[in-house]
Design a protein around this motif. Structure first.
Motif, PDB file in Angstrom:
ATOM      1  N   LEU A 119       0.010  -4.618   1.146  1.00 12.71           N
ATOM      2  CA  LEU A 119       1.467  -4.601   0.971  1.00 12.71           C
ATOM      3  C   LEU A 119       1.835  -5.123  -0.421  1.00 12.71           C
ATOM      4  O   LEU A 119       2.741  -4.594  -1.078  1.00 12.71           O
ATOM      5  N   SER A 120       1.099  -6.121  -0.882  1.00 10.80           N
ATOM      6  CA  SER A 120       1.338  -6.653  -2.230  1.00 10.80           C
ATOM      7  C   SER A 120       1.061  -5.576  -3.281  1.00 10.80           C
ATOM      8  O   SER A 120       1.847  -5.380  -4.210  1.00 10.80           O
ATOM      9  N   VAL A 121      -0.051  -4.856  -3.124  1.00 11.69           N
ATOM     10  CA  VAL A 121      -0.406  -3.798  -4.084  1.00 11.69           C
ATOM     11  C   VAL A 121       0.655  -2.688  -4.062  1.00 11.69           C
ATOM     12  O   VAL A 121       1.127  -2.231  -5.112  1.00 11.69           O
ATOM     13  N   ALA A 122       1.050  -2.259  -2.863  1.00 10.90           N
ATOM     14  CA  ALA A 122       2.021  -1.169  -2.724  1.00 10.90           C
ATOM     15  C   ALA A 122       3.364  -1.552  -3.345  1.00 10.90           C
ATOM     16  O   ALA A 122       4.024  -0.728  -3.994  1.00 10.90           O
ATOM     17  N   ASP A 123       3.743  -2.792  -3.147  1.00 12.23           N
ATOM     18  CA  ASP A 123       4.997  -3.292  -3.720  1.00 12.23           C
ATOM     19  C   ASP A 123       4.996  -3.134  -5.245  1.00 12.23           C
ATOM     20  O   ASP A 123       5.984  -2.696  -5.846  1.00 12.23           O
ATOM     21  N   LYS A 124       3.855  -3.452  -5.876  1.00 12.03           N
ATOM     22  CA  LYS A 124       3.760  -3.352  -7.339  1.00 12.03           C
ATOM     23  C   LYS A 124       3.770  -1.884  -7.787  1.00 12.03           C
ATOM     24  O   LYS A 124       4.362  -1.542  -8.807  1.00 12.03           O
ATOM     25  N   LEU A 125       3.080  -1.020  -7.034  1.00 13.37           N
ATOM     26  CA  LEU A 125       3.069   0.411  -7.382  1.00 13.37           C
ATOM     27  C   LEU A 125       4.495   0.960  -7.392  1.00 13.37           C
ATOM     28  O   LEU A 125       4.892   1.693  -8.297  1.00 13.37           O
ATOM     29  N   LEU A 126       5.264   0.577  -6.376  1.00 16.59           N
ATOM     30  CA  LEU A 126       6.632   1.102  -6.273  1.00 16.59           C
ATOM     31  C   LEU A 126       7.549   0.469  -7.310  1.00 16.59           C
ATOM     32  O   LEU A 126       8.385   1.158  -7.906  1.00 16.59           O
ATOM     33  N   ALA A 127       7.374  -0.828  -7.578  1.00 15.99           N
ATOM     34  CA  ALA A 127       8.230  -1.496  -8.577  1.00 15.99           C
ATOM     35  C   ALA A 127       7.931  -0.993  -9.986  1.00 15.99           C
ATOM     36  O   ALA A 127       8.763  -1.133 -10.886  1.00 15.99           O
ATOM     37  N   SER A 128       6.733  -0.385 -10.181  1.00 18.48           N
ATOM     38  CA  SER A 128       6.386   0.127 -11.519  1.00 18.48           C
ATOM     39  C   SER A 128       7.289   1.292 -11.922  1.00 18.48           C
ATOM     40  O   SER A 128       7.368   1.653 -13.090  1.00 18.48           O
ATOM     41  N   GLY A 129       7.922   1.915 -10.947  1.00 18.89           N
ATOM     42  CA  GLY A 129       8.779   3.059 -11.249  1.00 18.89           C
ATOM     43  C   GLY A 129       8.029   4.385 -11.221  1.00 18.89           C
ATOM     44  O   GLY A 129       8.620   5.461 -11.309  1.00 18.89           O
ATOM     45  N   ALA A 130       6.693   4.319 -11.072  1.00 18.38           N
ATOM     46  CA  ALA A 130       5.887   5.550 -11.118  1.00 18.38           C
ATOM     47  C   ALA A 130       5.891   6.301  -9.783  1.00 18.38           C
ATOM     48  O   ALA A 130       5.598   7.496  -9.742  1.00 18.38           O
ATOM     49  N   TYR A 131       6.175   5.602  -8.687  1.00 19.39           N
ATOM     50  CA  TYR A 131       6.093   6.220  -7.355  1.00 19.39           C
ATOM     51  C   TYR A 131       7.318   5.860  -6.528  1.00 19.39           C
ATOM     52  O   TYR A 131       7.947   4.821  -6.750  1.00 19.39           O
ATOM     53  N   ARG A 132       7.598   6.709  -5.543  1.00 17.00           N
ATOM     54  CA  ARG A 132       8.810   6.472  -4.738  1.00 17.00           C
ATOM     55  C   ARG A 132       8.545   6.159  -3.272  1.00 17.00           C
ATOM     56  O   ARG A 132       9.239   5.371  -2.658  1.00 17.00           O
ATOM     57  N   ASN A 133       7.532   6.813  -2.696  1.00 15.18           N
ATOM     58  CA  ASN A 133       7.286   6.640  -1.259  1.00 15.18           C
ATOM     59  C   ASN A 133       5.809   6.362  -0.992  1.00 15.18           C
ATOM     60  O   ASN A 133       4.946   7.126  -1.428  1.00 15.18           O
ATOM     61  N   GLY A 134       5.529   5.299  -0.261  1.00 13.07           N
ATOM     62  CA  GLY A 134       4.132   4.985   0.059  1.00 13.07           C
ATOM     63  C   GLY A 134       3.997   4.446   1.469  1.00 13.07           C
ATOM     64  O   GLY A 134       4.943   3.896   2.044  1.00 13.07           O
ATOM     65  N   ILE A 135       2.807   4.637   2.014  1.00 10.11           N
ATOM     66  CA  ILE A 135       2.525   4.133   3.361  1.00 10.11           C
ATOM     67  C   ILE A 135       1.404   3.110   3.273  1.00 10.11           C
ATOM     68  O   ILE A 135       0.414   3.320   2.566  1.00 10.11           O
ATOM     69  N   VAL A 136       1.581   1.994   3.959  1.00  4.03           N
ATOM     70  CA  VAL A 136       0.522   0.985   4.074  1.00  4.03           C
ATOM     71  C   VAL A 136       0.199   0.817   5.555  1.00  4.03           C
ATOM     72  O   VAL A 136       1.081   0.519   6.360  1.00  4.03           O
ATOM     73  N   ILE A 137      -1.060   1.049   5.893  1.00  2.43           N
ATOM     74  CA  ILE A 137      -1.482   0.974   7.299  1.00  2.43           C
ATOM     75  C   ILE A 137      -2.655   0.000   7.409  1.00  2.43           C
ATOM     76  O   ILE A 137      -3.572   0.020   6.569  1.00  2.43           O
ATOM     77  N   GLY A 138      -2.632  -0.846   8.419  1.00  7.00           N
ATOM     78  CA  GLY A 138      -3.812  -1.625   8.795  1.00  7.00           C
ATOM     79  C   GLY A 138      -4.374  -0.981  10.049  1.00  7.00           C
ATOM     80  O   GLY A 138      -3.639  -0.803  11.030  1.00  7.00           O
ATOM     81  N   ALA A 139      -5.641  -0.592  10.027  1.00  8.37           N
ATOM     82  CA  ALA A 139      -6.208   0.125  11.181  1.00  8.37           C
ATOM     83  C   ALA A 139      -7.640  -0.326  11.417  1.00  8.37           C
ATOM     84  O   ALA A 139      -8.417  -0.452  10.464  1.00  8.37           O
ATOM     85  N   GLU A 140      -7.964  -0.584  12.663  1.00  4.41           N
ATOM     86  CA  GLU A 140      -9.323  -1.053  12.978  1.00  4.41           C
ATOM     87  C   GLU A 140      -9.823  -0.485  14.296  1.00  4.41           C
ATOM     88  O   GLU A 140      -9.076  -0.426  15.279  1.00  4.41           O
ATOM     89  N   VAL A 141     -11.095  -0.088  14.291  1.00  3.54           N
ATOM     90  CA  VAL A 141     -11.832   0.118  15.547  1.00  3.54           C
ATOM     91  C   VAL A 141     -12.970  -0.903  15.499  1.00  3.54           C
ATOM     92  O   VAL A 141     -14.109  -0.604  15.127  1.00  3.54           O
ATOM     93  N   LEU A 142     -12.638  -2.132  15.845  1.00  2.15           N
ATOM     94  CA  LEU A 142     -13.617  -3.218  15.750  1.00  2.15           C
ATOM     95  C   LEU A 142     -14.647  -3.126  16.874  1.00  2.15           C
ATOM     96  O   LEU A 142     -15.740  -3.674  16.767  1.00  2.15           O
ATOM     97  N   SER A 143     -14.283  -2.375  17.951  1.00  3.55           N
ATOM     98  CA  SER A 143     -15.228  -2.237  19.066  1.00  3.55           C
ATOM     99  C   SER A 143     -16.513  -1.535  18.638  1.00  3.55           C
ATOM    100  O   SER A 143     -17.521  -1.629  19.322  1.00  3.55           O
ATOM    101  N   LYS A 144     -16.485  -0.837  17.482  1.00  5.81           N
ATOM    102  CA  LYS A 144     -17.727  -0.179  17.040  1.00  5.81           C
ATOM    103  C   LYS A 144     -18.544  -1.073  16.103  1.00  5.81           C
ATOM    104  O   LYS A 144     -19.677  -0.734  15.787  1.00  5.81           O
ATOM    105  N   ILE A 145     -17.981  -2.211  15.680  1.00  2.00           N
ATOM    106  CA  ILE A 145     -18.776  -3.081  14.793  1.00  2.00           C
ATOM    107  C   ILE A 145     -19.131  -4.427  15.429  1.00  2.00           C
ATOM    108  O   ILE A 145     -19.920  -5.171  14.877  1.00  2.00           O
ATOM    109  N   VAL A 146     -18.524  -4.737  16.598  1.00  2.46           N
ATOM    110  CA  VAL A 146     -18.929  -6.011  17.232  1.00  2.46           C
ATOM    111  C   VAL A 146     -20.256  -5.820  17.960  1.00  2.46           C
ATOM    112  O   VAL A 146     -20.607  -4.716  18.378  1.00  2.46           O
ATOM    113  N   ASP A 147     -20.982  -6.905  18.087  1.00  6.63           N
ATOM    114  CA  ASP A 147     -22.259  -6.922  18.803  1.00  6.63           C
ATOM    115  C   ASP A 147     -21.944  -7.230  20.265  1.00  6.63           C
ATOM    116  O   ASP A 147     -21.639  -8.372  20.613  1.00  6.63           O
TER     117      ASP A 147
END
Ligand code: ACO
Length: 326
Positions: A119-147
């Protein structure tokens, strides 16, 4: 100058729910042990979906809620420690699934701090004036990496995704203050997918260590020692006191960690939103799922009237706080 604004939130969790009692049928554990130590009562676990499926579901919901066409997206960032693979990135798979042909897409790896970092990175990209619309997603399938043979970690984690649509349409900043931190010196206390060189020219001595491993006590101590300081430092930068904050959305690892945080920050525990009882620890997805649920419930409104603390902490070690006006 134009700043980013959160114009939509969304979350998605796989349909299958696994309760603590169900876990007690496949390993030596109990609802009492898990709930009393962590607050977790159940988690969602995928059957045949992967991380990009969960993330794309969130992306589609975001576009629909904002009535935005996929071609209008300038970027997609997916924070994850459980990508479909290293190449293509999960964000690239999401881009394809959404048909966001004009967007650039990349994954960001910062474990349970991933959403806050992204979210911090996306905020800077948008404040730079170079971009207008962005999506930030947190996504995990941790069930495939837990022991699943390790009861001390497998009971803690779950699968899910959450995200926000950000648009450069605001005259006032979204982020009032931020403090992002890393400490690689302590990184080996939480690991997954450690791979070793393998080639005809390498020394075949070390083996891979693919599953998630955690020194739970060390991470617990890190969370209750370093994270409250990080929140207080961020509030000081924003010239705000804890009383000025409407809600604190912290990474959902353990309700006892939230209890201790509330005492250390001297803030009413009820301001710390909590949903780990229903999802377990979903790493980079935990904060956006919590945020989206709170928006759906009307607890949080996206009208610029509330101040929130968003704080992630976990593998890396990484931790960080954003004080946002949402
Ligand atoms: N069911 C029953 N007993 C268990 C289980 C289980 N699932 N797991 C461990 N135990 C046993 C242990 O074997 C141990 O038994 P012993 O005393 O006979 O040796 C006993 O329970 C106590 O284990 P502890 O590890 O001391 O338990 P603790 O109270 O520290 O709680 C926990 C463990 C919940 C993992 C805690 O340390 C914690 O929450 N740590 C922080 C995790 C965290 O915040 N992670 C965030 C980052 S995650 C990320 O970035 C991906």
């Amino acid at each position: 100058m134009t700043f980013a604004k959160v114009t939509a939130t969304a979350h998605y969790a796989p349909e299958q729910v696994v309760t603590n009692d169900e876990l007690s049928h496949i390993m030596a554990t109990s609802d009492d042990w898990i709930a009393s130590r962590t607050g977790i009562r159940q988690r969602h676990i995928v059957q045949d979906e992967n991380t990009s499926d969960l993330a794309a579901n969130v992306g589609l919901q975001l576009l629909k809620k904002a009535a935005l066409a996929a071609e209008d997206l300038d970027f997609i960032i997916v924070a994850t420690v459980s990508p479909d693979g290293n190449m293509p990135s999960t964000a690239s798979l999401v881009q394809a699934k959404l048909g966001a042909s004009k967007a650039f897409a990349f994954d960001l790896t910062a474990a349970c701090s991933g959403f806050v970092y992204a979210l911090s990175v996306a905020d800077k990209l948008l404040a730079s004036g170079a971009y207008r619309n962005g999506i930030v997603i947190g996504a995990e399938v941790l069930s495939k990496i837990v022991d699943w043979s390790d009861r001390s970690t497998s009971v803690l984690f779950g699968d899910g995704a959450g995200g926000v649509l950000l648009q450069a349409i605001s005259e006032t900043p979204l982020i009032l203050a931020e403090t992002l931190k890393s400490d690689g010196q302590r990184g080996m206390s939480l690991t997954s997918h450690l791979t070793q060189p393998k080639s005809p020219f390498s020394t075949p001595e070390l083996s891979d260590d693919l599953f998630l491993k955690m020194d739970g006590r060390a991470i617990f101590d890190f969370a209750v020692r370093d994270v409250p300081k990080n929140i207080l430092e961020s509030l000081e930068k924003a010239e705000l006191s804890p009383d000025d904050i409407d809600y604190l959305l912290l990474h959902q690892a353990n309700s006892r960690i939230l209890d201790k945080m509330a005492r250390k920050i001297k803030t009413d525990r009820s301001k710390f939103l909590q949903n780990m009882q229903a999802y377990g620890n979903t790493s980079a997805a935990s904060i956006p799922i919590l945020l989206s649920e709170a928006v759906d419930a009307g607890t949080i409104q996206l009208d610029g009237s509330q101040k929130l603390v968003l704080t992630g902490f976990g593998g890396g070690l990484t931790w960080g706080t954003l004080v946002v006006k949402i």
